[in-house]
Scaffold this motif. Structure first.
Motif, short mmCIF file in Angstrom:
data_model
loop_
_atom_site.label_atom_id
_atom_site.label_comp_id
_atom_site.label_asym_id
_atom_site.label_seq_id
_atom_site.Cartn_x
_atom_site.Cartn_y
_atom_site.Cartn_z
N SER A 21 0.84 -1.19 0.00
CA SER A 21 0.00 0.00 0.00
C SER A 21 0.88 1.25 0.00
O SER A 21 2.08 1.16 0.29
N GLU A 59 -10.19 2.48 -9.38
CA GLU A 59 -9.75 1.20 -9.94
C GLU A 59 -9.49 1.32 -11.45
O GLU A 59 -8.56 0.71 -11.98
N CYS A 86 -4.86 1.38 -1.14
CA CYS A 86 -4.85 0.10 -0.43
C CYS A 86 -4.40 -0.99 -1.39
O CYS A 86 -4.99 -1.15 -2.46
N GLY A 146 -4.79 -4.15 -1.43
CA GLY A 146 -5.79 -5.14 -1.80
C GLY A 146 -5.23 -6.54 -1.72
O GLY A 146 -4.01 -6.74 -1.69
N ARG A 154 -7.20 -9.28 -3.47
CA ARG A 154 -7.78 -10.09 -4.55
C ARG A 154 -6.91 -10.09 -5.80
O ARG A 154 -6.36 -9.05 -6.17
N ASP A 179 -10.17 -4.85 -5.06
CA ASP A 179 -10.02 -4.17 -3.77
C ASP A 179 -8.72 -3.36 -3.70
O ASP A 179 -8.32 -2.90 -2.63
N SER A 180 -8.07 -3.17 -4.86
CA SER A 180 -6.87 -2.33 -4.89
C SER A 180 -7.30 -0.93 -5.30
O SER A 180 -7.31 -0.57 -6.48
#
Length: 398
Positions: A39, A152, A173, A175, A177, A182-183
């Motif tokens: 991150s 994203e 973040c 992430g 996945r 989720d990044s």
């Protein structure tokens, strides 16, 4: 008639900011989706001093997608550009699937014309890709009527672009996945949270372009054991700490951690094999100057950070700006452009005490710093309503 002509051209203009990471992003775990190994956390800079402006237009009359960058037409085929365009169009199709809106927004088969330019010299070595892709995605999303999570999409253009989708203090973040859903970027605090914070960018007279960051970070991931330790052990701890310093507006803590993280990022570049050198002699001179200045004051008054290049970005509180600018002016006397040496927000003049001069300004290097840009934290992308600001005319051309 003119009205019908106008209605057949949908046009949107947007501006977006540059951001500077204080906890650095270096290294991808997925090159296609641009997923980071750690991150990161950044400060979004004010668009009055640094911004990209982009206009996008769509019309049934356009025969192909076209892009102009600073007035020159460039190839639309670049994979990252295509990734952003296709992703926005995909989201637009998805959004339309389930709705019976009376306003039929843009026909998705229409081709787009995009024009983009920076209000700062790209040659200055200030990362323009973050602002560029944040701007592109914002403008396309508005054109196609797409709302919601766009960091994203911006990330698919340039990793750090996801952080330029928000103002103030922003965390990207990492992430978990593999698909990257989720990044994402999220705001830690708005630009209004710390009104006294100021930023000086010292634009160094660069000899020549260093290793491109995309290639550099891949080599680091492949060869640097320090980078692996940094991503897994050091950064998670530092992120929590940095967020606390920002929440508490603790400049001492914020400044020290910013410098340490910059130094460690450049250590991972040195730990890469073959090593990568982004800092040059002038960069190192500026680092030493900052430490002497802080030592003289007995506290952290200024904090440097360097990205993949020799330019210094220096954080400080407003009450330190005048004195430090004078220190820089004495340490790197401007070659010719004395009047143009300080740009951006106004800076008061300062008289330096003799003991500060003796302790801090040791051996001047004339002409080593081209200019200083004075700015501060600012907001995320902004839409421009004034039609005279569009970079494309009614014919859809620059």
């Amino acid at each position: 008639g003119a009205m019908a002509e106008e209605r057949s051209l949908a046009i949107v203009t947007c501006t977006a900011p540059v951001n500077i990471a204080v906890i650095k992003y270096w290294g991808k775990r997925d090159n296609d989706l641009i997923l980071p190994i750690n991150s990161s956390l950044s400060v979004t800079l004010h668009q009055d001093q640094l911004k990209t402006i982009t206009t996008a237009a769509a019309s049934r009359n356009f025969t192909k997608d076209r892009l102009w960058l600073n007035g020159e037409e460039v190839d639309m085929g670049q994979p990252r550009l295509q990734a952003c365009l296709q992703e926005v169009r995909r989201l637009a199709r998805k959004r339309r699937g389930g709705s019976s809106e009376d306003v039929a927004p843009l026909n998705l088969s229409y081709k787009v014309h995009i024009a983009t330019q920076n209000n700062f010299p790209t040659a200055a070595g200030l990362a323009s890709s973050a602002a560029g892709y944040a701007c592109l995605v914002s403008v396309l999303a508005r054109l196609y009527g797409v709302e919601g999570e766009l960091s994203e999409v911006a990330r698919r253009g340039s990793g750090s672009a996801c952080r330029s989708m928000l103002g103030g203090f922003v965390e990207w973040c990492r992430g978990e996945r593999p698909d990257g859903k989720d990044s994402l970027a999220q705001q830690v605090a708005p630009e209004t949270h710390w009104p006294e914070l100021r930023v000086l960018i010292l634009v160094v007279s660069a000899e020549k372009k260093q290793v491109a960051s995309t290639a550099g970070m891949q080599t680091s991931v492949d060869t640097s054991p320090l980078l692996k330790h940094r991503a897994e052990v050091v950064v998670p701890e530092r992120l929590k700490l940095m967020m606390r310093h920002i929440r508490e507006r603790d400049f001492e803590g914020f400044g020290q951690l910013t410098m340490k993280d910059s130094n460690q990022f450049h250590a991972t570049c040195l730990d890469t094999f073959p090593p990568i050198f982004y800092l040059n002699d002038i960069s190192r001179h500026i680092i030493a100057l900052a430490h002497r200045f802080n030592a003289h004051h007995g506290s952290t008054k200024v904090a440097y950070t360097f990205d993949a290049g020799p330019n210094a970005v220096i954080f400080m509180l407003a009450d330190t700006v005048a004195e430090f600018v004078e220190v820089v002016r004495r340490s790197f006397p401007p070659a010719t452009n004395g009047d143009q040496f300080v740009r951006g927000l106004p800076v008061d003049s300062a008289v330096l005490p003799k003991e500060l001069l003796a302790a801090v300004v040791t051996e001047p290097v004339p002409g080593a710093v081209r200019y200083i840009l004075h700015t501060k934290p600012g907001p995320g992308p902004q839409f421009v309503d004034d039609p005279s600001q569009h970079l494309l005319g009614a014919d859809g051309l620059p």
